[in-house]
Design an enzyme around this catalytic site. Sequence first.
Site, mmCIF file in Angstrom:
data_model
loop_
_atom_site.group_PDB
_atom_site.id
_atom_site.type_symbol
_atom_site.label_atom_id
_atom_site.label_comp_id
_atom_site.label_asym_id
_atom_site.label_seq_id
_atom_site.Cartn_x
_atom_site.Cartn_y
_atom_site.Cartn_z
ATOM 1 N N TYR A 38 39.711 34.331 78.233
ATOM 2 C CA TYR A 38 39.425 34.296 79.596
ATOM 3 C C TYR A 38 38.560 34.399 80.367
ATOM 4 O O TYR A 38 38.093 33.434 81.657
ATOM 5 C CB TYR A 38 39.237 36.246 80.008
ATOM 6 C CG TYR A 38 38.808 36.505 81.372
ATOM 7 C CD1 TYR A 38 37.857 36.574 82.538
ATOM 8 C CD2 TYR A 38 40.470 36.562 82.087
ATOM 9 C CE1 TYR A 38 37.726 36.801 83.729
ATOM 10 C CE2 TYR A 38 40.152 37.148 83.509
ATOM 11 C CZ TYR A 38 38.696 37.156 84.152
ATOM 12 O OH TYR A 38 39.442 37.432 85.790
ATOM 13 N N LYS A 118 25.064 45.622 75.908
ATOM 14 C CA LYS A 118 25.410 45.269 76.140
ATOM 15 C C LYS A 118 26.555 47.207 75.983
ATOM 16 O O LYS A 118 27.266 46.060 75.245
ATOM 17 C CB LYS A 118 25.894 44.199 76.204
ATOM 18 C CG LYS A 118 27.136 43.760 77.904
ATOM 19 C CD LYS A 118 27.780 42.443 77.632
ATOM 20 C CE LYS A 118 28.703 42.648 79.245
ATOM 21 N NZ LYS A 118 29.791 42.900 78.829
ATOM 22 N N LYS A 316 26.192 37.555 74.610
ATOM 23 C CA LYS A 316 27.728 38.096 74.364
ATOM 24 C C LYS A 316 27.635 37.872 72.813
ATOM 25 O O LYS A 316 27.833 37.097 72.260
ATOM 26 C CB LYS A 316 28.924 37.518 74.178
ATOM 27 C CG LYS A 316 28.804 37.617 76.070
ATOM 28 C CD LYS A 316 30.009 39.100 76.128
ATOM 29 C CE LYS A 316 31.318 39.048 76.634
ATOM 30 N NZ LYS A 316 31.988 40.480 76.547
ATOM 31 N N CYS A 429 51.841 51.337 43.818
ATOM 32 C CA CYS A 429 52.848 51.202 42.624
ATOM 33 C C CYS A 429 52.219 51.913 42.070
ATOM 34 O O CYS A 429 51.128 52.608 41.362
ATOM 35 C CB CYS A 429 52.055 49.857 42.092
ATOM 36 S SG CYS A 429 52.615 49.053 40.728
ATOM 37 N N CYS A 434 50.100 48.222 35.789
ATOM 38 C CA CYS A 434 50.325 46.837 37.043
ATOM 39 C C CYS A 434 48.785 45.877 36.333
ATOM 40 O O CYS A 434 48.095 46.394 36.923
ATOM 41 C CB CYS A 434 50.492 48.118 37.913
ATOM 42 S SG CYS A 434 50.597 46.044 39.417
HETATM 43 ZN ZN LIG Z 1 52.917 47.266 40.473
#
Ligand SMILES: [Zn+2]
Length: 672
Positions: A38, A118, A316, A429, A434
């Site tokens: 802005y 601020k 800022k 899962c 896995c």
């Molecule tokens: Zn998996």
Amino acid sequence: MKDLKKIKEKIEKLRELIRYHDWRYYVLADPEISDKEYDDLLKELKKLEEKYPQFITSDSPTQRVSGAVLEGFPTVKHRIKMLSLDNTYSIEELKEWEEKIKRMLKRDVKLEYTAELKIDGVSCALLYRDGLLVQGATRGDGERGEDITPNIRTISTIPLRLMGKDFPSRIEVRGEIYMEKEDFKKLNEERKKKGESPFANPRNAASGSLKLLDPRLVKERNLKCFIHSFGWVEGVEFDTHYQFLSKVREWGLRVNPATRCCKDLEEVIQYCKEWQERKDSLEYEVDGVVVKVNSFSLQKELGATLKSPRWAVAYKFPAHQATTTVEDIIFSVGRTGMVTPVAMLKPVECGGVVISRATLHNFDEIERLDVRVKDTVLIERAGEVIPKIVKVIISKRKKGAKKVKVPQACPVCGGKIMKEKEEEVYWFCINPNCPARLKQSLLHFASRAALDIEGLGESVVNELVERKMVKSLVDIYKLTKEDFLRLPLFAEKKADNLYHAIGESKKRSLARFLYGLGIRYVGEKIAQVLAKKFRDIDKFFELKEPDLERIPEIGPMVASSVVKFFSQPQVKEMIEEFKRLGFNLKEEEKIKKNILKGKVFVFTGELEDFTRTQAQKVVEELGGKWSSSVSKNTNYVVVGKNPGSKFEKAKKLGVRMIREEEFKKLLKGEKV
Ligand SMILES: [Zn+2]
């Protein structure tokens, strides 16, 4: 000539764009671009107007304080305009600001400053007359704000009456109303539950809350306020800004405790750097530091432009927002097996770091944001946290932006995924092997309440998985002592111990094994119930939900989780392998083995849950005997439906007769 026309058009376009964003920010409390973006637009416009002053108009966004008056509340005119602050985005710009004001003062003067956090909230002006709060107003467009006194009065950090005796007869103090991060989180959770759309950030939540027409609702929002300046005052004079802050604190007004009086800009810079690091530890959001020349006489000398005072500036913190486009949405699997959608972004700089991905947390977040592949999005980065998508810029959505669906399978292993709870938003899962969740699976499997493998802790598991020596739970049983000796910090004895501990763990009960598999919702207790009920791991592959739901301790969630788990082909394979490695996986009730020792049973009539042969076999298994005819030596005659002549004989001999229910109790070792 033609060029000038083009420039005029460009200026007008810029103004229109800025007004649009003003409206988004102030009226809707729903900005589409970052503050930095802005400011860049405004800077560009300013530059053009400076170069071509003939095009400056009185209604240009550069000629007034941005903002618009809201409808629904009475309007109040601010006696002294509520200006906004110029922003700086770097230490260099901060130094330039000081040089500029020094040049304006035209003499070498020692400048002392106050540095204040601020607060990212909503500006307000509070009027106290004879110590009483008589009016509370929003900033509005800087000249006129909204009279929200009834709402202001609900904010507990704003005193209705000033303390002490030396307060001025009239003073208008100014401050920032904000919502703490924790309250913001709670509010959004409640809103989600009610099906209302959550606020994008605490500032929007505070702003939205102040606009509520029912003050009671405002009170529930638990807004807070810090006072940072005054508009005007009658009857009291201050020498410095810091003195003012100390004084109002005595009067009971809340001033941010982190405010510091700095003897020069070097100290200010220190302060900025310090809080840039520490800001995330605060309960509220701050987006920078406000630096003010401390002396009021110097402030007066410096004065203000139409838009902002010259004696103050905002530093800022590095911009944490940026806009970019979503190139793809992928799914990553965390160490607990949680499947998280991740937005792959066109790389963009955000707060000094190039960002190319943002977390979407869960699938409901995708729905809430309605984010699609190819969308333009506003992203935000807080501290070192992975950036998130704040919102989709719907107005920039291209045709063909694709919606994303929950994947059918785990993106890492291809296994089944499951929702935590029906009403929950997380997917997991469920394959224990896995690769994404293997480390966690192994640690859980080896934990004390499960297979209890001493020495198989986090560091060993990490090594084993990272060296690819273990790719599934069964693999740990294939490791040799020599394998362990290859690991760091492993000597003969340690390797030997671990090797034996692993071997020993094959003897653990079915309940512990079930628990160790890490099936969702199957904790220690449920694992025991399941083991006791089904006794043999093979039974689990045939189970359907109703079989499980019949068990009092087991609800539909557990049932569905267990069935899903055992329906995975890789689980079946794994269990077979465990068996080949010497696991028994049957619940042997050793203690109960001889509970019927020395007892002789005779059966007559039909039993409901057993065939005759089954009943006889059970008795044998538990150390008892059975006979086909009743005699003096018979301990129990088990009487079923349509009993035969044995019934009469037992009666005659006075042998104890029991029903099937009682027989079952005996099998469990209970007394009848
Ligand atoms: Zn998996």
